[in-house]
Motif scaffolding. Sequence first.
Motif, PDB file in Angstrom:
ATOM      1  N   THR A 163      -8.064 -18.210  22.751  1.00  0.00           N
ATOM      2  CA  THR A 163      -6.964 -18.122  23.629  1.00  0.00           C
ATOM      3  C   THR A 163      -5.721 -17.856  22.288  1.00  0.00           C
ATOM      4  OG1 THR A 163      -6.635 -20.374  24.293  1.00  0.00           O
ATOM      5  CG2 THR A 163      -7.647 -18.836  25.664  1.00  0.00           C
ATOM      6  N   THR A 164      -5.872 -18.417  20.537  1.00  0.00           N
ATOM      7  CA  THR A 164      -4.730 -18.399  20.150  1.00  0.00           C
ATOM      8  C   THR A 164      -4.794 -18.462  19.044  1.00  0.00           C
ATOM      9  OG1 THR A 164      -4.505 -21.139  19.957  1.00  0.00           O
ATOM     10  CG2 THR A 164      -2.892 -20.688  22.103  1.00  0.00           C
ATOM     11  N   LYS A 165      -3.568 -18.192  17.947  1.00  0.00           N
ATOM     12  CA  LYS A 165      -3.342 -18.192  16.499  1.00  0.00           C
ATOM     13  C   LYS A 165      -2.826 -19.263  15.646  1.00  0.00           C
ATOM     14  CE  LYS A 165      -4.691 -13.338  16.060  1.00  0.00           C
ATOM     15  NZ  LYS A 165      -4.154 -12.050  15.906  1.00  0.00           N
ATOM     16  N   GLU A 166      -2.712 -19.997  14.788  1.00  0.00           N
ATOM     17  CA  GLU A 166      -2.524 -21.409  14.440  1.00  0.00           C
ATOM     18  C   GLU A 166      -1.887 -20.589  13.503  1.00  0.00           C
ATOM     19  OE1 GLU A 166      -1.413 -23.406  16.430  1.00  0.00           O
ATOM     20  OE2 GLU A 166      -2.995 -23.031  18.629  1.00  0.00           O
ATOM     21  N   ILE A 167      -0.372 -21.010  12.680  1.00  0.00           N
ATOM     22  CA  ILE A 167       0.047 -20.226  11.743  1.00  0.00           C
ATOM     23  C   ILE A 167       0.945 -21.279  11.141  1.00  0.00           C
ATOM     24  CG2 ILE A 167       1.741 -18.904  11.207  1.00  0.00           C
ATOM     25  CD1 ILE A 167       1.006 -16.644  12.990  1.00  0.00           C
ATOM     26  N   ARG A 168       0.642 -22.003   9.666  1.00  0.00           N
ATOM     27  CA  ARG A 168       1.333 -22.477   8.855  1.00  0.00           C
ATOM     28  C   ARG A 168       2.826 -21.972   8.701  1.00  0.00           C
ATOM     29  NH1 ARG A 168      -2.145 -25.491   5.527  1.00  0.00           N
ATOM     30  NH2 ARG A 168      -2.053 -23.757   4.098  1.00  0.00           N
ATOM     31  N   ILE A 169       3.937 -22.278   8.657  1.00  0.00           N
ATOM     32  CA  ILE A 169       4.363 -21.374   8.114  1.00  0.00           C
ATOM     33  C   ILE A 169       5.484 -22.192   6.973  1.00  0.00           C
ATOM     34  CG2 ILE A 169       7.127 -20.162   8.064  1.00  0.00           C
ATOM     35  CD1 ILE A 169       6.882 -19.610  10.843  1.00  0.00           C
ATOM     36  N   ALA A 170       5.694 -22.511   5.916  1.00  0.00           N
ATOM     37  CA  ALA A 170       6.219 -23.448   4.532  1.00  0.00           C
ATOM     38  C   ALA A 170       6.847 -22.331   4.329  1.00  0.00           C
ATOM     39  CB  ALA A 170       4.947 -23.650   3.447  1.00  0.00           C
ATOM     40  N   MET A 171       8.300 -23.237   4.205  1.00  0.00           N
ATOM     41  CA  MET A 171       9.497 -22.793   3.915  1.00  0.00           C
ATOM     42  C   MET A 171      10.616 -24.110   2.897  1.00  0.00           C
ATOM     43  SD  MET A 171      11.521 -21.766   7.563  1.00  0.00           S
ATOM     44  CE  MET A 171      12.720 -20.186   6.889  1.00  0.00           C
ATOM     45  N   LEU A 172      11.015 -23.269   2.046  1.00  0.00           N
ATOM     46  CA  LEU A 172      12.045 -23.746   1.727  1.00  0.00           C
ATOM     47  C   LEU A 172      13.314 -23.878   1.922  1.00  0.00           C
ATOM     48  CD1 LEU A 172      10.869 -22.739  -1.492  1.00  0.00           C
ATOM     49  CD2 LEU A 172       9.839 -24.688  -0.957  1.00  0.00           C
ATOM     50  N   LYS A 173      14.263 -25.795   1.276  1.00  0.00           N
ATOM     51  CA  LYS A 173      15.515 -25.108   1.399  1.00  0.00           C
ATOM     52  C   LYS A 173      15.842 -23.942   1.649  1.00  0.00           C
ATOM     53  CE  LYS A 173      19.370 -28.321   0.964  1.00  0.00           C
ATOM     54  NZ  LYS A 173      19.988 -28.866   0.207  1.00  0.00           N
ATOM     55  N   GLY A 174      17.165 -23.742   2.570  1.00  0.00           N
ATOM     56  CA  GLY A 174      17.994 -22.262   2.732  1.00  0.00           C
ATOM     57  C   GLY A 174      17.057 -20.968   2.926  1.00  0.00           C
ATOM     58  N   GLN A 175      15.605 -20.895   2.783  1.00  0.00           N
ATOM     59  CA  GLN A 175      15.559 -19.919   3.226  1.00  0.00           C
ATOM     60  C   GLN A 175      15.493 -19.901   4.734  1.00  0.00           C
ATOM     61  OE1 GLN A 175      10.813 -20.174   1.971  1.00  0.00           O
ATOM     62  NE2 GLN A 175      11.293 -19.272   0.060  1.00  0.00           N
ATOM     63  N   GLU A 176      15.243 -18.322   5.153  1.00  0.00           N
ATOM     64  CA  GLU A 176      15.576 -18.198   6.729  1.00  0.00           C
ATOM     65  C   GLU A 176      14.550 -17.235   7.774  1.00  0.00           C
ATOM     66  OE1 GLU A 176      18.979 -16.370   7.273  1.00  0.00           O
ATOM     67  OE2 GLU A 176      20.083 -16.745   5.858  1.00  0.00           O
ATOM     68  N   MET A 177      14.454 -17.348   8.376  1.00  0.00           N
ATOM     69  CA  MET A 177      13.505 -15.627   9.121  1.00  0.00           C
ATOM     70  C   MET A 177      14.425 -15.810  10.266  1.00  0.00           C
ATOM     71  SD  MET A 177      10.536 -17.880   9.775  1.00  0.00           S
ATOM     72  CE  MET A 177       9.127 -16.443  10.443  1.00  0.00           C
ATOM     73  N   LYS A 178      14.998 -14.362  10.530  1.00  0.00           N
ATOM     74  CA  LYS A 178      16.234 -13.570  10.764  1.00  0.00           C
ATOM     75  C   LYS A 178      15.915 -13.692  12.372  1.00  0.00           C
ATOM     76  CE  LYS A 178      18.454 -11.860   7.055  1.00  0.00           C
ATOM     77  NZ  LYS A 178      19.781 -12.845   6.413  1.00  0.00           N
ATOM     78  N   ASP A 179      16.937 -13.198  13.081  1.00  0.00           N
ATOM     79  CA  ASP A 179      16.770 -13.072  14.669  1.00  0.00           C
ATOM     80  C   ASP A 179      15.403 -11.685  14.653  1.00  0.00           C
ATOM     81  OD1 ASP A 179      18.840 -14.032  15.666  1.00  0.00           O
ATOM     82  OD2 ASP A 179      19.943 -12.559  16.142  1.00  0.00           O
ATOM     83  N   HIS A 180      14.354 -13.295  15.763  1.00  0.00           N
ATOM     84  CA  HIS A 180      13.025 -12.019  15.768  1.00  0.00           C
ATOM     85  C   HIS A 180      12.258 -12.436  17.141  1.00  0.00           C
ATOM     86  CE1 HIS A 180      12.176 -15.584  13.310  1.00  0.00           C
ATOM     87  NE2 HIS A 180      10.757 -15.580  14.914  1.00  0.00           N
ATOM     88  N   ALA A 181      11.260 -11.962  17.834  1.00  0.00           N
ATOM     89  CA  ALA A 181      11.055 -12.642  18.711  1.00  0.00           C
ATOM     90  C   ALA A 181       9.424 -12.264  19.203  1.00  0.00           C
ATOM     91  CB  ALA A 181      11.683 -11.484  20.475  1.00  0.00           C
ATOM     92  N   ALA A 182       8.312 -12.886  19.814  1.00  0.00           N
ATOM     93  CA  ALA A 182       7.585 -12.648  19.798  1.00  0.00           C
ATOM     94  C   ALA A 182       6.964 -11.743  21.452  1.00  0.00           C
ATOM     95  CB  ALA A 182       6.671 -13.878  19.472  1.00  0.00           C
ATOM     96  N   PRO A 183       6.117 -10.761  21.333  1.00  0.00           N
ATOM     97  CA  PRO A 183       5.703 -10.525  22.987  1.00  0.00           C
ATOM     98  C   PRO A 183       6.101 -11.253  23.788  1.00  0.00           C
ATOM     99  CG  PRO A 183       4.333  -9.813  20.793  1.00  0.00           C
ATOM    100  CD  PRO A 183       5.066 -10.901  20.669  1.00  0.00           C
ATOM    101  N   ASN A 184       4.538 -12.593  23.148  1.00  0.00           N
ATOM    102  CA  ASN A 184       3.209 -13.321  24.408  1.00  0.00           C
ATOM    103  C   ASN A 184       4.986 -14.654  23.874  1.00  0.00           C
ATOM    104  OD1 ASN A 184       1.600 -11.484  25.307  1.00  0.00           O
ATOM    105  ND2 ASN A 184       1.153 -11.673  22.897  1.00  0.00           N
ATOM    106  N   PRO A 185       4.789 -15.318  25.317  1.00  0.00           N
ATOM    107  CA  PRO A 185       4.781 -17.217  24.682  1.00  0.00           C
ATOM    108  C   PRO A 185       4.090 -18.156  23.153  1.00  0.00           C
ATOM    109  CG  PRO A 185       4.319 -16.962  26.929  1.00  0.00           C
ATOM    110  CD  PRO A 185       3.986 -15.419  26.361  1.00  0.00           C
ATOM    111  N   ILE A 186       5.607 -18.258  22.860  1.00  0.00           N
ATOM    112  CA  ILE A 186       5.141 -19.079  21.402  1.00  0.00           C
ATOM    113  C   ILE A 186       5.544 -21.231  21.443  1.00  0.00           C
ATOM    114  CG2 ILE A 186       5.772 -17.339  20.143  1.00  0.00           C
ATOM    115  CD1 ILE A 186       8.033 -18.415  18.904  1.00  0.00           C
ATOM    116  N   VAL A 187       4.410 -21.197  20.738  1.00  0.00           N
ATOM    117  CA  VAL A 187       5.329 -22.856  20.795  1.00  0.00           C
ATOM    118  C   VAL A 187       5.438 -23.363  19.089  1.00  0.00           C
ATOM    119  CG1 VAL A 187       4.244 -25.772  20.750  1.00  0.00           C
ATOM    120  CG2 VAL A 187       3.862 -23.916  22.769  1.00  0.00           C
ATOM    121  N   VAL A 188       6.328 -23.724  18.621  1.00  0.00           N
ATOM    122  CA  VAL A 188       6.593 -24.429  17.528  1.00  0.00           C
ATOM    123  C   VAL A 188       6.941 -25.690  16.903  1.00  0.00           C
ATOM    124  CG1 VAL A 188       9.157 -24.438  15.183  1.00  0.00           C
ATOM    125  CG2 VAL A 188       7.854 -22.538  16.984  1.00  0.00           C
TER     126      VAL A 188
END
Length: 112
Positions: A27-52
């Motif tokens: 039912t899902t895909k589990e993704i790891r996002i590794a971010m360094l201080k100062g990095q961004e993910m600009k405005d976006h949306a997912a087509p289905n519900p998400i959990v962060v």
Amino acid sequence: MITASISNNITHKKDKPAITLLMETNTTKEIRIAMLKGQEMKDHAAPNPIVVEIFEGEIIFGVDNKEFQLKKGDLIALNANEVHNLICIENAIIRLTIAKTDSVNRVNKVVS
């Protein structure tokens, strides 16, 4: 049974967040996002519900004209098509749960 580790083999990218597919279930895909201080993910949306989930570090999570400071252990769930953004304020490891029908490629495009 499927197993994965959110804390093993972590790689960071200097210019953008690093996206890694950890596992795909029925039912899902589990993704790891590794971010360094100062990095961004600009405005976006997912087509289905998400959990962060913030596994390590700290981010500012913007949604619905509000900002939430999320740190280790915090979770936030969004409905489909809710526009949101992330700013990393302390090196972070984030677990993102998306619908199986969603695409890891879509997530990669957000950070490109």
